[in-house]
Design an enzyme around this catalytic site. Sequence first.
Site, PDB file in Angstrom:
ATOM      1  N   ASN A   1       0.953  -1.206   0.017  1.00 18.59           N
ATOM      2  CA  ASN A   1       0.013   0.113   0.026  1.00 18.59           C
ATOM      3  C   ASN A   1       0.882   1.219  -0.033  1.00 18.59           C
ATOM      4  O   ASN A   1       0.607   2.216   0.628  1.00 18.59           O
ATOM      5  CB  ASN A   1      -1.002   0.096   1.088  1.00 18.59           C
ATOM      6  CG  ASN A   1      -1.959   1.038   1.130  1.00 18.59           C
ATOM      7  OD1 ASN A   1      -2.567   1.548   2.112  1.00 18.59           O
ATOM      8  ND2 ASN A   1      -2.367   1.378  -0.128  1.00 18.59           N
TER       9      ASN A   1
ATOM     10  N   CYS B   1       2.890   1.775  -3.380  1.00 17.66           N
ATOM     11  CA  CYS B   1       3.188   2.031  -4.620  1.00 17.66           C
ATOM     12  C   CYS B   1       2.011   1.977  -5.479  1.00 17.66           C
ATOM     13  O   CYS B   1       1.390   2.938  -6.052  1.00 17.66           O
ATOM     14  CB  CYS B   1       4.255   1.016  -5.012  1.00 17.66           C
ATOM     15  SG  CYS B   1       5.771   1.176  -4.320  1.00 17.66           S
ATOM     16  N   ARG B   2       1.433   0.808  -5.916  1.00 22.06           N
ATOM     17  CA  ARG B   2       0.278   0.534  -6.756  1.00 22.06           C
ATOM     18  C   ARG B   2      -0.924   1.015  -6.557  1.00 22.06           C
ATOM     19  O   ARG B   2      -1.661   1.817  -6.873  1.00 22.06           O
ATOM     20  CB  ARG B   2       0.473  -0.898  -7.268  1.00 22.06           C
ATOM     21  CG  ARG B   2       1.702  -1.257  -8.231  1.00 22.06           C
ATOM     22  CD  ARG B   2       1.737  -2.778  -8.170  1.00 22.06           C
ATOM     23  NE  ARG B   2       2.228  -3.297  -6.894  1.00 22.06           N
ATOM     24  CZ  ARG B   2       2.137  -4.684  -6.749  1.00 22.06           C
ATOM     25  NH1 ARG B   2       1.880  -5.622  -7.700  1.00 22.06           N
ATOM     26  NH2 ARG B   2       2.510  -5.394  -5.488  1.00 22.06           N
ATOM     27  N   SER B   3      -1.211   0.395  -5.076  1.00 21.60           N
ATOM     28  CA  SER B   3      -2.801   0.763  -4.609  1.00 21.60           C
ATOM     29  C   SER B   3      -3.070   2.349  -4.324  1.00 21.60           C
ATOM     30  O   SER B   3      -4.066   2.750  -4.883  1.00 21.60           O
ATOM     31  CB  SER B   3      -3.312  -0.067  -3.836  1.00 21.60           C
ATOM     32  OG  SER B   3      -2.507  -0.016  -2.544  1.00 21.60           O
TER      33      SER B   3
HETATM   34  P1  4NP Z   1       3.231  -2.355  -3.538  1.00 17.35           P
HETATM   35  O1  4NP Z   1       4.828  -2.318  -3.663  1.00 17.35           O
HETATM   36  O2  4NP Z   1       2.759  -3.328  -3.254  1.00 17.35           O
HETATM   37  O3  4NP Z   1       2.525  -1.699  -4.844  1.00 17.35           O
HETATM   38  O4  4NP Z   1       2.927  -0.956  -2.399  1.00 17.35           O
HETATM   39  C1  4NP Z   1       5.548  -2.820  -2.620  1.00 17.35           C
HETATM   40  C2  4NP Z   1       5.881  -1.984  -1.544  1.00 17.35           C
HETATM   41  C3  4NP Z   1       6.879  -2.700  -0.602  1.00 17.35           C
HETATM   42  C4  4NP Z   1       7.363  -3.605  -0.867  1.00 17.35           C
HETATM   43  C5  4NP Z   1       7.054  -4.479  -1.768  1.00 17.35           C
HETATM   44  C6  4NP Z   1       6.102  -3.921  -2.784  1.00 17.35           C
HETATM   45  N1  4NP Z   1       8.220  -4.435   0.176  1.00 17.35           N
HETATM   46  O5  4NP Z   1       8.526  -5.361   0.232  1.00 17.35           O
HETATM   47  O6  4NP Z   1       8.421  -3.680   1.281  1.00 17.35           O
END
Ligand code: 4NP
Length: 158
Positions: A12, A14-16
């Site tokens: 939560n 980057c993408r969402s």
């Molecule tokens: P999101 O991206 O799922 O699009 O918010 C990520 C954010 C953090 C992590 C992986 C993906 N992480 O491993 O901390």
Amino acid sequence: MSNRILFVCLGNICRSPTAEGVLRALAARDFPHVPVYVDSAGTANYHVGEPPDPRTVAAARDRGYDLSVLRARQVSPADLVEFDYVLAMDRANLAALNRLAGATRAHLGLFLEYAADCDTDEVPDPYYGGKDDFQRVVELCEAGARGLLRHISGQRSK
Ligand code: 4NP
């Protein structure tokens, strides 16, 4: 008729949150008569309380979206009751939602199922990628948000 939409990714940050900010902006600009409530959450708790990743904020800002006020939270079973659409960025997060869901009347699916002319049905995780990957997230979220808003507005006019 309600249009409560929850976007879900892993962290939560980057993408969402990008999907949330883009859909909110496109709804206000292009579908002002379609009531929508939009939020986002992560299946993991790694980043709870944090603002979106600075690379995400920058890529969104470049295309006119302000994500700076958003804060990460983890998805909860109550979300599956309270939202009409619970839309995952990829299959791994959709599988995590299905494990959480039990019986739900929400539409549970992939966000990009609503995107027209898209060569993928998943928004790829940009976290370990470069600037291009973050820009691609914004573009995919624009395609998904446009398609979802068209879907919702078409349903409402029936
Ligand atoms: P999101 O991206 O799922 O699009 O918010 C990520 C954010 C953090 C992590 C992986 C993906 N992480 O491993 O901390």
